[in-house]
Scaffold this motif. Structure first.
Motif, mmCIF file in Angstrom:
data_model
loop_
_atom_site.group_PDB
_atom_site.id
_atom_site.type_symbol
_atom_site.label_atom_id
_atom_site.label_comp_id
_atom_site.label_asym_id
_atom_site.label_seq_id
_atom_site.Cartn_x
_atom_site.Cartn_y
_atom_site.Cartn_z
ATOM 1 N N ARG A 1 26.144 -28.583 7.332
ATOM 2 C CA ARG A 1 24.913 -29.116 6.743
ATOM 3 C C ARG A 1 23.787 -29.052 7.769
ATOM 4 O O ARG A 1 24.012 -29.199 8.972
ATOM 5 C CB ARG A 1 25.126 -30.545 6.253
ATOM 6 C CG ARG A 1 25.923 -30.630 4.960
ATOM 7 C CD ARG A 1 26.024 -32.067 4.492
ATOM 8 N NE ARG A 1 26.671 -32.168 3.190
ATOM 9 C CZ ARG A 1 26.015 -32.268 2.048
ATOM 10 N NH1 ARG A 1 24.691 -32.264 2.039
ATOM 11 N NH2 ARG A 1 26.669 -32.384 0.908
ATOM 12 N N ARG A 2 22.588 -28.884 7.290
ATOM 13 C CA ARG A 2 21.467 -28.553 8.177
ATOM 14 C C ARG A 2 20.242 -29.388 7.836
ATOM 15 O O ARG A 2 19.982 -29.693 6.666
ATOM 16 C CB ARG A 2 21.153 -27.068 8.032
ATOM 17 C CG ARG A 2 20.190 -26.501 9.019
ATOM 18 C CD ARG A 2 19.954 -25.027 8.759
ATOM 19 N NE ARG A 2 21.184 -24.244 8.914
ATOM 20 C CZ ARG A 2 21.902 -23.809 7.895
ATOM 21 N NH1 ARG A 2 21.537 -24.053 6.650
ATOM 22 N NH2 ARG A 2 23.008 -23.108 8.111
ATOM 23 N N LEU A 3 19.487 -29.738 8.887
ATOM 24 C CA LEU A 3 18.241 -30.489 8.734
ATOM 25 C C LEU A 3 17.185 -29.845 9.624
ATOM 26 O O LEU A 3 17.401 -29.672 10.825
ATOM 27 C CB LEU A 3 18.453 -31.958 9.132
ATOM 28 C CG LEU A 3 17.261 -32.899 9.008
ATOM 29 C CD1 LEU A 3 16.852 -33.062 7.539
ATOM 30 C CD2 LEU A 3 17.613 -34.272 9.590
ATOM 31 N N VAL A 4 16.059 -29.477 9.041
ATOM 32 C CA VAL A 4 14.950 -28.891 9.801
ATOM 33 C C VAL A 4 14.006 -30.021 10.205
ATOM 34 O O VAL A 4 13.515 -30.767 9.351
ATOM 35 C CB VAL A 4 14.200 -27.830 8.970
ATOM 36 C CG1 VAL A 4 13.019 -27.281 9.768
ATOM 37 C CG2 VAL A 4 15.148 -26.701 8.575
ATOM 38 N N VAL A 5 13.776 -30.149 11.497
ATOM 39 C CA VAL A 5 12.990 -31.250 12.055
ATOM 40 C C VAL A 5 11.693 -30.701 12.625
ATOM 41 O O VAL A 5 11.697 -29.726 13.382
ATOM 42 C CB VAL A 5 13.782 -31.990 13.155
ATOM 43 C CG1 VAL A 5 12.955 -33.130 13.735
ATOM 44 C CG2 VAL A 5 15.114 -32.501 12.601
ATOM 45 N N ARG A 6 10.598 -31.358 12.271
ATOM 46 C CA ARG A 6 9.279 -30.992 12.809
ATOM 47 C C ARG A 6 8.661 -32.212 13.467
ATOM 48 O O ARG A 6 9.163 -33.326 13.326
ATOM 49 C CB ARG A 6 8.394 -30.442 11.688
ATOM 50 C CG ARG A 6 8.917 -29.125 11.105
ATOM 51 C CD ARG A 6 7.970 -28.549 10.055
ATOM 52 N NE ARG A 6 8.415 -27.222 9.621
ATOM 53 C CZ ARG A 6 9.278 -27.030 8.616
ATOM 54 N NH1 ARG A 6 9.765 -28.074 7.944
ATOM 55 N NH2 ARG A 6 9.649 -25.804 8.280
ATOM 56 N N PRO A 7 7.557 -32.053 14.213
ATOM 57 C CA PRO A 7 6.944 -33.196 14.913
ATOM 58 C C PRO A 7 6.537 -34.314 13.956
ATOM 59 O O PRO A 7 6.490 -34.139 12.732
ATOM 60 C CB PRO A 7 5.727 -32.566 15.602
ATOM 61 C CG PRO A 7 6.085 -31.129 15.758
ATOM 62 C CD PRO A 7 6.893 -30.777 14.548
ATOM 63 N N HIS A 8 6.227 -35.474 14.530
ATOM 64 C CA HIS A 8 5.830 -36.647 13.760
ATOM 65 C C HIS A 8 4.695 -36.307 12.802
ATOM 66 O O HIS A 8 3.749 -35.598 13.161
ATOM 67 C CB HIS A 8 5.383 -37.769 14.701
ATOM 68 C CG HIS A 8 6.510 -38.358 15.496
ATOM 69 N ND1 HIS A 8 7.398 -39.274 14.971
ATOM 70 C CD2 HIS A 8 6.907 -38.145 16.773
ATOM 71 C CE1 HIS A 8 8.286 -39.604 15.895
ATOM 72 N NE2 HIS A 8 8.011 -38.941 16.999
#
Length: 301
Positions: A67-74
Motif C-alpha cells: 500500500r502506498r501514500l504520496v506525501v507532499r509539504p504542509h
C-alpha cells in the motif's frame, strides 16, 4: 514482497572481501491499476516540486504490504492510503519531516500506525529539490566556494550588486549568477518559497553596506541550515555591533558562523573553501571537526 540477502563476515572473509553485509530488496508490480499516482509523482519530480512516496514493505497483514501514500509539504494534498486513518496520519507527519530535510528512511510502527509499536515497516522515498548554496560577494573566494559547493551537490547561486564582478564567465561552477542587492535578493527568494531548511548562506563580501542588511534578513530566518560570514576578528566584532544596533537578538546572532569556516590553517581561496565546506558538513551531520586519529570508537555518526 520484501526479500533480504545477506553475507556474513565469515563468508565474506573466505572469498577475500573485507566484510559482510545485508541488502533488503522490495519488489512490486507497477501499472496503472496498482500505482495510479505514478504520473503525478513523476510530474512533481520533473518540475522540482518536493514529494515523498511512502510504501508499506512489511506488515503482519499481507494485504497491507505494497500500500502506498504520496506525501507532499504542509498545505498540499496527499494521495493513496496505507490502510487506516491512523497509519496515514502518522506517516504523513513523519514523511513531511523527512521531505523537509531531503532524507529517505525506513520507518517502523505498530500494525495500525502506533508510533511505539512494531510490525509495520514503511519505506519513505523523498524526492526533494537539490539544496541551495547562496554565495554573496563576487570575489575570488566565492569562485572557489561555488566550485566546491557544486561538487558537494548544491545548486549554487552567486549574488552581488556589482555587475562588473558578478558575471557568468567568472563563476563557471555556479548554476546562476545574479546582479542584485544581496538583502533584496534573499528576501525575494524567501517570499517565493525557494529557501528552506537545507539552504546554506555564505556571506563573503565583508563590506558593511552589503553584509549588515543581508545578515539582518538571514539571521531572522530560523530554519536556514547555515549562515556564515567572512572577515577578520575586527570585522566580526564591528559586524556584531552593527547587527545589535539593528535590533538582532543574541539567539539570532548565535546562528552566525563568523569568522567563517574551520581552523585548517587555510591560506588560498581553494583551501578556504575547503574549510567553509568542512564547517557546513560538520554542522549538518553533527561532527566535531576533530582529527579522527585522536578519537576512539565509531567513525560514523
Amino acid at each position: 514482497m520484501l526479500q533480504r540477502y545477506g553475507v556474513s563476515d565469515e563468508s565474506a572473509f573466505a572469498v577475500g572481501l573485507t566484510c559482510g553485509g545485508i541488502l533488503d530488496i522490495f519488489v512490486e508490480r507497477v501499472d496503472q491499476a496498482s500505482y495510479p499516482e505514478l504520473g503525478e509523482v513523476a510530474a512533481d519530480i520533473s518540475a522540482g516540486r518536493p514529494v515523498a512516496v511512502a510504501t508499506v514493505v512489511a506488515h503482519p497483514d499481507a494485504s497491507r504490504v505494497g500500500r502506498r501514500l504520496v506525501v507532499r509539504p504542509h498545505g498540499q494534498p496527499t494521495a493513496g492510503s496505507l490502510g487506516s486513518d491512523r497509519s496515514d496520519a502518522a506517516v504523513v507527519d513523519d514523511g513531511r519531516g523527512l521531505l523537509a530535510t531531503g532524507r529517505t528512511e525506513t520507518l517502523e510502527y505498530g500494525p495500525d500506525g502506533q508510533r511505539r509499536g512494531e510490525g509495520m515497516q514503511v519505506f519513505v522515498a523523498s524526492y526533494a529539490p537539490v539544496p541551495r548554496l547562496l554565495v554573496f560577494g563576487a570575489i575570488d573566494f566565492a569562485a572557489a566556494v561555488a566550485k566546491l559547493g557544486s561538487f558537494l551537490g548544491y545548486r549554487v547561486t552567486v549574488c552581488d550588486a556589482r555587475g562588473v564582478f558578478a558575471t557568468a564567465s567568472r563563476f563557471p561552477s555556479a548554476d546562476e549568477v545574479v546582479v542584485d542587492w544581496p538583502h533584496r535578493y534573499l528576501t525575494a527568494e524567501v517570499a517565493a518559497g525557494r529557501v528552506d531548511s537545507r539552504t546554506v548562506v555564505c556571506v563573503l563580501t565583508h563590506d558593511p553596506k552589503f553584509d549588515v542588511p543581508l545578515l539582518e534578513v538571514a539571521l531572522r530566518l530560523p530554519d536556514l541550515a547555515y549562515v556564515g560570514a567572512m572577515g577578520s576578528r575586527r570585522t566580526h566584532d564591528d559586524r556584531l555591533k552593527r547587527l545589535r544596533e539593528a535590533g538582532l537578538t543574541e539567539p539570532e546572532l548565535a546562528r552566525l558562523a563568523s569568522p567563517i569556516g574551520l581552523d585548517l590553517g587555510a591560506r588560498t581561496p581553494e583551501e578556504t573553501a575547503v574549510s567553509i565546506a568542512a564547517e557546513i558538513i560538520a554542522l549538518r551531520w553533527g561532527g566535531a571537526g576533530d582529527r579522527l586519529s585522536a578519537q576512539a570508537g565509531s567513525i560514523h555518526h
